[in-house]
Structure formats: C-alpha cells, structure tokens
Write an enzyme that holds these catalytic residues in place. Structure first.
Site, mmCIF file in Angstrom:
data_model
loop_
_atom_site.group_PDB
_atom_site.id
_atom_site.type_symbol
_atom_site.label_atom_id
_atom_site.label_comp_id
_atom_site.label_asym_id
_atom_site.label_seq_id
_atom_site.Cartn_x
_atom_site.Cartn_y
_atom_site.Cartn_z
ATOM 1 N N ASN A 174 0.868 -1.180 0.000
ATOM 2 C CA ASN A 174 0.000 0.000 0.000
ATOM 3 C C ASN A 174 0.909 1.236 0.000
ATOM 4 O OD1 ASN A 174 -1.791 2.035 0.521
ATOM 5 N ND2 ASN A 174 -2.327 1.359 2.599
ATOM 6 N N TRP A 175 1.028 1.834 -1.173
ATOM 7 C CA TRP A 175 1.948 2.977 -1.289
ATOM 8 C C TRP A 175 1.370 4.221 -0.630
ATOM 9 C CZ3 TRP A 175 4.188 3.054 -7.015
ATOM 10 C CH2 TRP A 175 4.871 1.851 -7.241
ATOM 11 N N LYS A 176 0.098 4.199 -0.306
ATOM 12 C CA LYS A 176 -0.589 5.372 0.265
ATOM 13 C C LYS A 176 -0.386 6.572 -0.671
ATOM 14 C CE LYS A 176 -0.245 3.331 4.779
ATOM 15 N NZ LYS A 176 -0.189 3.510 6.227
ATOM 16 N N HIS A 183 -9.692 1.376 5.059
ATOM 17 C CA HIS A 183 -8.425 1.594 5.774
ATOM 18 C C HIS A 183 -8.665 2.604 6.906
ATOM 19 C CE1 HIS A 183 -4.328 2.738 6.651
ATOM 20 N NE2 HIS A 183 -3.933 1.654 6.005
ATOM 21 N N GLU A 202 -6.973 4.984 7.926
ATOM 22 C CA GLU A 202 -6.682 6.383 7.572
ATOM 23 C C GLU A 202 -7.880 7.017 6.880
ATOM 24 O OE1 GLU A 202 -2.961 5.732 5.548
ATOM 25 O OE2 GLU A 202 -2.016 5.234 7.464
ATOM 26 N N GLU A 262 -5.504 -4.766 10.846
ATOM 27 C CA GLU A 262 -4.500 -3.721 11.037
ATOM 28 C C GLU A 262 -4.820 -2.940 12.308
ATOM 29 O OE1 GLU A 262 -2.505 -2.527 7.098
ATOM 30 O OE2 GLU A 262 -4.271 -1.282 7.323
ATOM 31 N N GLY A 276 2.362 2.407 10.918
ATOM 32 C CA GLY A 276 3.372 3.466 10.814
ATOM 33 C C GLY A 276 4.074 3.797 12.117
ATOM 34 N N SER A 292 3.225 -1.866 10.434
ATOM 35 C CA SER A 292 4.670 -1.885 10.713
ATOM 36 C C SER A 292 5.335 -3.211 10.357
ATOM 37 C CB SER A 292 4.946 -1.521 12.182
ATOM 38 O OG SER A 292 4.558 -0.184 12.426
ATOM 39 N N GLY A 299 4.709 1.486 4.712
ATOM 40 C CA GLY A 299 6.025 2.123 4.555
ATOM 41 C C GLY A 299 7.069 1.244 3.886
HETATM 42 P P1 PGA Z 1 2.676 0.496 7.673
HETATM 43 O O1 PGA Z 1 1.210 0.694 7.059
HETATM 44 O O2 PGA Z 1 3.212 -0.797 7.138
HETATM 45 O O3 PGA Z 1 3.446 1.698 7.220
HETATM 46 O O4 PGA Z 1 2.509 0.446 9.162
HETATM 47 C C1 PGA Z 1 0.342 -0.393 6.886
HETATM 48 C C2 PGA Z 1 -0.972 0.098 6.336
HETATM 49 O O5 PGA Z 1 -1.448 1.147 6.745
HETATM 50 O O6 PGA Z 1 -1.580 -0.565 5.466
#
Ligand code: PGA
Length: 251
Positions: free
Chosen positions: A12-14, A100, A102, A170, A176, A214, A236
């Site tokens: 997931n490049w966000k 997600h 976010e 998650e 993150g 993470s 990330g």
């Molecule tokens: P992260 O993000 O690996 O940077 O913790 C995971 C995600 O939000 O899908």
C-alpha cells in the site's frame, strides 16, 4: 480442513509516488521478484490512483497484481473527484483496499459507507481487501474483538466470500508506528476473525486474513509463517523494492 490459502503480500503505497519514482519502484520490484517465490505467494501493488495506468503497464507479464486504495460507492456519474470501481477494473485493477483506518478517520468513513463501497467493488468484479482494527485505547480497554467484530458485521455485505474478499487486520496503533502486537495477539485475533466469519458465511477456511501494521523484513519471518496469517498489507516498507520483496519471500 481445506488447504491454507495462498499468501498475499500487498504493498500500500498510500499517497506516495510521482511518475519517475513510481516507475522506478515498480521496475525494481519486478526485477527483484524471485522466480522461486512466484508460485508460492501472490504479490500486489496498490499505488495512488494517478499511477495506476503506468504501474499497470510496467507490471505486464510479471504476474504481479495491481490494486487501488479506494473507490466510490456509486456507479459512474456526477461525483466530482471520485473514481468508480468499474473504472479501476477497466484500468487493470484486480483488487481495491477499502475501509483503511486512515480513511475511516480522516474521511469519516462509516461501516455503512464502507459496506456500500465493498458492494460496488464486488459488482465491478474486484477483490476487496477490507481493513479492520482497533485503536490502542480500545485494546487497553479489552474491546479489541468487539470493535473488530462490529467493523466486520457493518462493513461486509452479504455475498462477500473468500473469492471476492480478503480481510486485513491492522491495529490502528501498529500502523506506521514501528510497533506490532505480540505474536499471540496476532494469532488470537486472526483465529477469532476466521471463526466469526465462518459462522456468518458458513466456513472461512479459504479466506485470506492478512496482518498489517509496521511489517518489515525484520518481523516478517515471525509473523508470516503463522498458520493463522495469510499474508501482509505493507505500507512504509513497500516503498523500498528490496525490503518489500524480502518480506514477500517470508510469505
Ligand atoms: P505500515 O502501514 O506498514 O506503514 O505500518 C500499513 C498500512 O497502513 O496498510
């Protein structure tokens, strides 16, 4: 018991990547994706919408899958700035990440809205990666299962199955942050999710339940071999081709 489903490692490049960096990252992943891992693990890249066409082109012939990070809940029409699920399928996406944390937080997406998006994605033939997870406060209060259970109930429409849906557990506090839950907590939550969905859908042995939050090449060798875990949603660490492919080889 059915055979364990094939692991899925999703990047997931966000909101990251410009044309040049996105192309370079894709090419580096294609180059590093070891032939030995191809038959064992499904690899998926979810770049931002602006890069879907270009990344899709760069992935052609590689066997690596393409996915998006969100879609709208409605058919194409008067929705300025939004992207319909059918448009994602049209550009070569097979997957879409929905719900997600976010987006649940920053865009106030409710379970009802996420469910409508899941339905739209299924109708367009996409496989949904549905994200669920509790906050730190909810875990401390002993409410992790209740929160995840409510998200699953509210966000998954009838008609969801292991063929069109993947769950990503998650924990919000792990995203993150460099923190991950204890191995036993990951195992317990994945087993709990499988049992709950098994009850609702009449079996969930073939359902893929990913862990996200993470994930790195350091902790992947501990997390990915767990029999309850069927892959990872990587944020990330997916922005570094070598790191991402190292994680994938633990799948
Ligand atoms: P992260 O993000 O690996 O940077 O913790 C995971 C995600 O939000 O899908």
């Amino acid at each position: 018991m059915a055979d364990a489903p094939r692991p899925l490692i999703a990047g997931n490049w966000k909101m990251n990547g410009l044309c040049e960096t996105g192309r370079a990252l894709t090419q580096a992943v294609v180059k590093r994706w070891r032939a030995a891992d191809r038959g064992k693990v499904d690899l998926l890249l979810c770049p931002p919408a602006t890069l879907l066409g270009m990344v899709g082109e760069a992935l052609k012939g590689s066997g690596i899958l393409l996915g998006a990070q969100d879609c709208h809940s409605e058919k194409p029409g008067a929705h300025t700035g939004d992207i319909a699920a059918v448009m994602l399928a049209d550009i070569g996406c097979r997957f879409v990440v929905l719900g997600h944390s976010e987006r649940r937080q920053a865009h106030r997406e409710t379970d009802a809205l996420v469910r409508a998006k899941v339905r739209a994605a299924h109708t367009a033939g996409l496989t949904v990666i549905l994200c669920v997870g509790e906050s730190a406060a909810e875990r401390q209060a002993g409410r992790a299962e209740a929160i995840v259970g409510a998200q699953l109930d509210g966000s998954l429409p009838d008609g969801a199955s292991d063929k069109n849906t993947v769950i990503a557990y998650e924990p919000v506090w792990a995203i993150g942050s460099g923190k991950t839950p204890a191995a036993d907590d990951i195992r317990a939550m994945h087993a709990w999710i499988r049992a709950r969905l098994g009850k609702r859908f009449g079996g969930a042995d073939a359902l893929r339940i990913l862990y996200g939050g993470s994930v790195t090449s350091k902790n992947a060798p501990d997390i990915l071999p767990m029999p309850e875990v069927n892959g990872a949603l990587v944020g990330g660490a997916s922005l570094d081709a070598e790191e991402f492919c190292r994680i994938a080889s633990c799948g």
